[in-house]
Design an enzyme around this catalytic site. Structure first.
Site, PDB file in Angstrom:
ATOM      1  N   GLU A   1       0.810  -1.212   0.000  1.00 41.18           N
ATOM      2  CA  GLU A   1       0.000   0.000   0.000  1.00 41.18           C
ATOM      3  C   GLU A   1       0.850   1.271   0.000  1.00 41.18           C
ATOM      4  O   GLU A   1       0.520   2.245  -0.652  1.00 41.18           O
ATOM      5  CB  GLU A   1      -0.922  -0.013   1.238  1.00 41.18           C
ATOM      6  CG  GLU A   1      -2.113   0.889   1.076  1.00 41.18           C
ATOM      7  CD  GLU A   1      -3.091   0.766   2.225  1.00 41.18           C
ATOM      8  OE1 GLU A   1      -2.799  -0.002   3.161  1.00 41.18           O
ATOM      9  OE2 GLU A   1      -4.115   1.439   2.190  1.00 41.18           O
ATOM     10  N   ASP A   2       1.931   1.246   0.728  1.00 36.40           N
ATOM     11  CA  ASP A   2       2.650   2.494   0.987  1.00 36.40           C
ATOM     12  C   ASP A   2       4.032   2.617   0.360  1.00 36.40           C
ATOM     13  O   ASP A   2       4.721   3.610   0.578  1.00 36.40           O
ATOM     14  CB  ASP A   2       2.781   2.709   2.508  1.00 36.40           C
ATOM     15  CG  ASP A   2       1.422   2.837   3.178  1.00 36.40           C
ATOM     16  OD1 ASP A   2       0.506   3.340   2.518  1.00 36.40           O
ATOM     17  OD2 ASP A   2       1.287   2.423   4.339  1.00 36.40           O
TER      18      ASP A   2
END
Ligand code: MN
Length: 488
Positions: free
Chosen positions: A75-76
């Site tokens: 996600e990051d």
């Protein structure tokens, strides 16, 4: 900032290849999150490391700990699924993907709430480890909540208490449930938190001394009777669960006997009953307070014998008796099945205890029909709480058997004090009826509608009762004054 060895030590014994996996995931994640910061200015990697630590402490397997370290890379960071697969294989990708897709449980809006719950259940039925990683992630986020924007804080805290904690509880993960609630408590209900803290410190000292004496005496007697004890220890009640209990006992802390409880852990079930007998031969038990959750376990699988005894000078103490196995299960619930590898082979056992998970798996829901899905969730998923909805889709959390009166007061006392009617799921209903999980409740008010004594009998929450009582008192005082005025 710690190192992978810390995780390995926390998790306990494991083969060399598992250790290598954790070391590799540690290095990979640290590199991937390089340069990223959290709100409190600490390196982002701290968050995933702490998440992995919570998982290691729960005794989860190496893959889960590794996935905890990697849970935010998709996600990051710039890492993609392919990269992750190449390095760590399908299992880890599945776990990380699961956690990523789960996202945060959005809490407002009927459809979205159902959708999030649905995601949660599907993840759970596919691989419970996904859900456990999500719990650990949430717990660490709660512990660093002070750095988050004010409006977000309260939402995250409430959501944790009302959605995450009941789920953890349903999975029998009592320790995690308590930790989630206690981490969220000060942000969700700051005033009440302060109140409980104060009450607790006063009460704790005297109870502790009392239990110290009971414990010493009990150890002697057990030795005399040749009962082998694995552990005698205290547990202090979690603050949030104490608060919930205080609400049921008019905030009177003297009525609560288990703020501190003595725990006796023995080797087998036979010894549990022996210990109970010995305790009752020394101290007189309080009638009606002996609970045999070994013979009749709680719905979430909790097993133990509880008894409350008079210890002299007006003091009482709660004692909980259990085997080592029950002790681990009470704390870790379903996670204990990952931790205690010898037991994992007994598949049948696990299946029957968590049958409802299996049932959910078999349930073919229609994505287009969230209502139907909720209907199915009306099974005893959330132990003693129900979730009902406002017509706008906000979720209201109430105790079981609550009525529309409770619902109205939990929205606003002004609405509660002027209920004239109610619709449940679009149909006219009695204001004294019992609400069920998933009901959509619409309250109608009139200026001249007012509480009566009967309302009190049909309310469950202390909030509703308090308001009704104070209205009735005010009202009777007024009518007395009026009649006095007339006679003079
Ligand atoms: Mn995270």
């Amino acid at each position: 900032m710690g190192d992978p060895i810390e995780l390995i030590n926390l998790a306990g014994e494991m083969p060399e290849e598992d250790k290598e996996l954790i070391k590799k995931a540690y290095a990979f994640s640290k590199r991937a999150h390089e340069g990223q910061k959290r709100m409190d200015d600490s390196p982002y990697f701290t968050h995933v490391f702490e998440t992995a630590k919570i998982l290691a402490r729960l005794g989860m397997d190496a893959k889960t700990i590794a996935a905890g370290l990697l849970h935010d890379v998709l996600e990051d960071t710039t890492i993609n699924e392919e990269d992750l697969k190449k390095e760590f294989g399908d299992d880890i990708v599945f776990l990380v993907n699961g956690v990523t897709k789960l996202g945060t449980l959005k809490y407002h809006g009927h459809e979205r709430h159902v959708e999030s719950l649905r995601k949660f259940f599907i993840a759970m039925t596919n691989d419970l480890r996904v859900v456990i990683i999500k719990f650990a992630d949430r717990l660490h986020n709660l512990r660093t909540l002070q750095f988050i924007r004010e409006d977000k804080k309260k939402r995250i805290a409430l959501e944790s208490i009302e959605v995450y904690a009941p789920l953890a509880n349903r999975l029998g993960m009592g320790k995690l449930k308590g930790e989630i609630e206690d981490a969220a408590f000060p942000f969700a209900y700051p005033k009440e938190y302060g109140q409980v803290e104060e009450l607790m410190t006063e009460e704790k000292n005297s109870s502790e001394k009392n239990l110290e004496e009971v414990s010493t005496k009990l150890k002697e007697e057990l030795e005399k009777n040749k009962v082998k004890v694995a552990e005698i220890s205290y547990r202090i009640k979690h603050k949030f669960s104490l608060w919930k209990k205080l609400l049921r006992y008019d905030m009177d802390i003297k009525k609560i006997y288990d703020i501190i409880a003595l725990r006796v852990v023995v080797n087998n079930i036979e010894d549990c009953y022996k210990v109970l007998g010995i305790i009752h031969s020394i101290w007189r038990p309080l009638p009606g307070r002996i609970k045999d959750y070994i013979a009749v376990p709680k719905p979430n699988g909790y097993r133990s014998i509880h008894t409350t005894i008079f210890t002299g000078e007006g003091n009482v103490a709660e004692i909980q008796i259990r085997t080592k196995e029950m002790h681990a299960e009470a704390a870790y619930g379903i996670a204990a099945h990952f931790a205690y590898k010898d037991k994992r082979d007994k598949k049948g056992d696990e299946k029957s205890k968590f049958k409802w998970i299996e049932e959910l798996k078999d349930f073919n829901y229609e994505l287009s029909d969230p209502k139907k899905y909720l209907e199915h969730l009306k099974t005893d998923f959330f132990n003693d709480r129900i979730f009902v909805f406002t017509p706008k889709g906000d979720v209201i959390d109430l105790p079981e058997n609550s009525s529309p009166i409770d619902f109205a007061y939990s929205i606003h006392s002004d609405i509660g004090n002027h209920i004239s009617g109610v619709k449940v799921n679009g149909k006219i209903a009695q204001i004294f009826s019992e609400l069920k999980n998933g009901d959509i409740v619409e309250i109608f008010t009139k200026k001249d509608a007012h509480p009566s004594g009967k309302w009190q009998e049909h309310s469950k929450t202390s909030m509703a009762r308090k308001h009704i009582k104070s209205y009735l008192e005010k009202n009777s005082l007024l009518s007395k004054l009026r009649s006095l005025g007339r006679s003079s």
